[in-house]
Scaffold this motif. Structure first.
Motif, PDB file in Angstrom:
ATOM      1  N   ARG A 133       0.826  -1.209   0.000  1.00  0.00           N
ATOM      2  CA  ARG A 133       0.000   0.000   0.000  1.00  0.00           C
ATOM      3  C   ARG A 133       0.861   1.260   0.000  1.00  0.00           C
ATOM      4  N   ALA A 134       1.946   1.228   0.766  1.00  0.00           N
ATOM      5  CA  ALA A 134       2.810   2.411   0.811  1.00  0.00           C
ATOM      6  C   ALA A 134       3.411   2.694  -0.557  1.00  0.00           C
ATOM      7  N   LEU A 135       3.901   1.664  -1.222  1.00  0.00           N
ATOM      8  CA  LEU A 135       4.516   1.856  -2.538  1.00  0.00           C
ATOM      9  C   LEU A 135       3.475   2.289  -3.565  1.00  0.00           C
ATOM     10  N   ARG A 136       2.301   1.692  -3.499  1.00  0.00           N
ATOM     11  CA  ARG A 136       1.293   1.953  -4.527  1.00  0.00           C
ATOM     12  C   ARG A 136       0.599   3.303  -4.351  1.00  0.00           C
ATOM     13  N   LEU A 137       0.552   3.808  -3.112  1.00  0.00           N
ATOM     14  CA  LEU A 137      -0.176   5.043  -2.854  1.00  0.00           C
ATOM     15  C   LEU A 137       0.728   6.223  -2.533  1.00  0.00           C
ATOM     16  N   LEU A 138       1.723   6.015  -1.689  1.00  0.00           N
ATOM     17  CA  LEU A 138       2.556   7.140  -1.265  1.00  0.00           C
ATOM     18  C   LEU A 138       3.513   7.602  -2.357  1.00  0.00           C
ATOM     19  N   TRP A 145      10.300   3.109 -15.425  1.00  0.00           N
ATOM     20  CA  TRP A 145      10.515   3.911 -14.219  1.00  0.00           C
ATOM     21  C   TRP A 145       9.358   4.857 -13.929  1.00  0.00           C
ATOM     22  N   LEU A 146       8.564   5.185 -14.977  1.00  0.00           N
ATOM     23  CA  LEU A 146       7.460   6.115 -14.801  1.00  0.00           C
ATOM     24  C   LEU A 146       6.196   5.434 -14.277  1.00  0.00           C
ATOM     25  N   ARG A 147       6.064   4.155 -14.531  1.00  0.00           N
ATOM     26  CA  ARG A 147       4.835   3.451 -14.146  1.00  0.00           C
ATOM     27  C   ARG A 147       4.483   3.624 -12.665  1.00  0.00           C
ATOM     28  N   PRO A 148       5.398   3.342 -11.731  1.00  0.00           N
ATOM     29  CA  PRO A 148       5.012   3.497 -10.314  1.00  0.00           C
ATOM     30  C   PRO A 148       4.666   4.935  -9.938  1.00  0.00           C
ATOM     31  N   LEU A 149       5.240   5.904 -10.646  1.00  0.00           N
ATOM     32  CA  LEU A 149       4.988   7.299 -10.312  1.00  0.00           C
ATOM     33  C   LEU A 149       3.576   7.738 -10.658  1.00  0.00           C
ATOM     34  N   ILE A 150       2.967   7.101 -11.654  1.00  0.00           N
ATOM     35  CA  ILE A 150       1.598   7.457 -12.038  1.00  0.00           C
ATOM     36  C   ILE A 150       0.600   6.399 -11.590  1.00  0.00           C
ATOM     37  N   GLY A 151       1.023   5.557 -10.633  1.00  0.00           N
ATOM     38  CA  GLY A 151       0.088   4.631 -10.009  1.00  0.00           C
ATOM     39  C   GLY A 151      -0.048   3.278 -10.656  1.00  0.00           C
ATOM     40  N   LEU A 152       0.872   2.904 -11.545  1.00  0.00           N
ATOM     41  CA  LEU A 152       0.823   1.597 -12.194  1.00  0.00           C
ATOM     42  C   LEU A 152       1.832   0.661 -11.549  1.00  0.00           C
ATOM     43  N   ARG A 153       1.526  -0.622 -11.594  1.00  0.00           N
ATOM     44  CA  ARG A 153       2.466  -1.605 -11.066  1.00  0.00           C
ATOM     45  C   ARG A 153       3.705  -1.647 -11.944  1.00  0.00           C
ATOM     46  N   PRO A 154       4.879  -1.906 -11.345  1.00  0.00           N
ATOM     47  CA  PRO A 154       6.085  -2.053 -12.162  1.00  0.00           C
ATOM     48  C   PRO A 154       5.943  -3.202 -13.144  1.00  0.00           C
ATOM     49  N   LEU A 155       6.562  -3.060 -14.307  1.00  0.00           N
ATOM     50  CA  LEU A 155       6.536  -4.140 -15.285  1.00  0.00           C
ATOM     51  C   LEU A 155       7.261  -5.362 -14.729  1.00  0.00           C
ATOM     52  N   ALA A 156       6.629  -6.511 -14.856  1.00  0.00           N
ATOM     53  CA  ALA A 156       7.252  -7.752 -14.412  1.00  0.00           C
ATOM     54  C   ALA A 156       8.056  -8.349 -15.556  1.00  0.00           C
ATOM     55  N   ARG A 157       9.022  -9.150 -15.219  1.00  0.00           N
ATOM     56  CA  ARG A 157       9.832  -9.786 -16.236  1.00  0.00           C
ATOM     57  C   ARG A 157       9.093 -10.980 -16.830  1.00  0.00           C
ATOM     58  N   GLY A 158       9.496 -11.360 -18.031  1.00  0.00           N
ATOM     59  CA  GLY A 158       8.944 -12.553 -18.667  1.00  0.00           C
ATOM     60  C   GLY A 158       7.604 -12.289 -19.305  1.00  0.00           C
ATOM     61  N   SER A 159       6.818 -13.331 -19.397  1.00  0.00           N
ATOM     62  CA  SER A 159       5.564 -13.253 -20.134  1.00  0.00           C
ATOM     63  C   SER A 159       4.491 -12.474 -19.381  1.00  0.00           C
TER      64      SER A 159
END
Length: 403
Positions: A95-100, A377-391
């Motif tokens: 929650r802290a990473l996704r919101l703060l 690097w921009l995804r978490p800043l605008i509220g998106l989950r980081p891209l996961a590796r692989g498929s």
């Protein structure tokens, strides 16, 4: 007209697509609402030179429940996230990473645009770059505005606070907290308790604070708001762990909708009688706040029933739209303000102005989302989950109810 038992039996293990659609619809409505605020006869960030009283009734019918609904949906999603997180510490970290993180980014890079327009309205003589580099980073009053400010991102701040406080309670007495919520959910399923008990609680809390605590936003000052949002957040959290509550929702939703309609009529009548900044008597103000609490609660089981019964199905647009909600929320408010600042001097007719504001805001939001989702690097800043590796490049990038 009732929630299918097959759905109820699988709520804890399956994703609730209906809650995704409900969150998408609620945030889309929020954007339209904020565009309409430019024209409505109430104070807002930036206004046209003319107000339109015709907007009083429809907007008065939206105001009481649009934000309580979002907190209830967010509570539902928080329980799903907690169940799959592996414990309270992991839930708090998520929650802290996704919101703060988006909150901090928004206050540093998005809110300044809106604050610049705000000070420009009161005579600030410099351009945006000077404002952002020097004048934005101050504390206190500046050109009749208070700094620092999180503006529309207050919702994210409140949600983060509720989530982290809940995580602390779960870390301290997790099993007891969950058992207490389960017992409360069981108790609410009897007869018509789910209809009247939450309404009574919300009305009592609201009126108990009405003439004691000031009605103003602020994490440590908005006790009237917290008195409404926290119980609804906890209701959503309890509902996600107590699928038997869906039977009660299906049983009471029509009566809840009727109560919301009656309360809405009271709200509209008072708003029409006391438009704009006119202040009603204490008795009418108390009636208005009670009606708002009743309407807020009445709409929630009604809309949850719609989500459960008719919207709980997947579609190819659901996932990208659900993912786009948080970036849209972060961007939409300053986009409206900036477009209005530059377009209002053109003196367009109200229909053209509304179309420009809504279309321009939507285009800006889509552009930010389309670009941001592709930049790791921009995804978490605008509220998106980081891209996961692989498929699994973006594993269920959002969950219902969570900006």
């Amino acid at each position: 007209m009732t929630a299918p038992r097959a759905n109820i039996g699988t709520q804890q293990s399956q994703r609730h697509y209906g809650m995704d659609w409900l969150r998408i619809a609620a945030f889309a409505l929020l954007i339209v609402y904020h565009v309409a605020m430019v024209f409505a006869p109430w104070a807002w960030v930036i206004k046209t030179s003319h107000s339109y009283p015709q907007l009083i009734a429809p907007m008065a019918l939206l105001t009481p429940w649009r934000l309580p609904l979002l907190f209830a949906v967010s509570g539902y999603a928080s329980r799903k996230l907690f169940d799959r997180s592996g414990g309270a510490p992991a839930f708090a970290r998520s929650r802290a990473l996704r919101l703060l993180v988006p909150l901090a980014f928004g206050m540093a890079a998005v809110v300044p645009v809106e604050m610049w327009v705000r000070v420009m309205e009161t005579g600030y003589p410099h351009g945006y770059l000077r404002f952002w580099a020097i004048d934005y980073w101050r504390a206190g009053s500046f050109y009749e505005r208070e700094f620092p400010s999180w503006e529309h991102l207050w919702f994210v701040a409140y949600l983060a606070a509720y989530s982290l406080l809940l995580a602390a309670a779960l870390a301290w007495r997790g099993p007891k907290v969950l058992r207490a919520l389960a017992r409360l959910a069981d108790w609410l399923t009897h007869r018509w308790r789910l209809l009247w008990v939450p309404a009574v609680v919300l009305v009592t809390l609201r009126l108990g604070l009405l003439f004691v605590a000031p009605e103003r936003q602020g994490l440590v000052s908005d006790w009237g708001g917290h008195s409404q949002y926290v119980p609804l957040f906890l209701f959503g959290f309890a509902l996600a762990g107590a699928p038997q509550l869906w039977l009660a929702v299906a049983r009471i939703w029509k009566a809840a909708l009727a109560a919301a309609a009656i309360a809405g009529a009271v709200i509209v009548a008072i708003e029409i009688a006391y438009p704009g900044t006119a202040v009603p008597s204490h008795e009418l103000m108390a009636l208005d706040r009670a009606a708002r609490a009743v309407m807020a609660w009445g709409m929630i089981p009604a809309l949850f029933h719609v989500a459960e019964t008719w919207w709980n199905r997947d579609h190819e647009w659901r996932k990208p739209l659900a993912e786009a909600v948080f970036p849209f929320y972060i961007i939409h408010h300053p986009a409206i303000v900036v477009i209005a600042w530059y377009s209002l001097p053109l003196d367009l007719n109200p229909f053209a102005e509304f179309a420009l504001l809504l279309g321009g805001t939507t285009a800006i939001c889509f552009t930010v989302y389309a670009i941001g989702r592709r930049i790791g690097w921009l995804r978490p800043l605008i509220g998106l989950r980081p891209l996961a590796r692989g498929s699994r490049s973006a594993r269920e990038a959002s969950i219902s109810g969570v900006p």
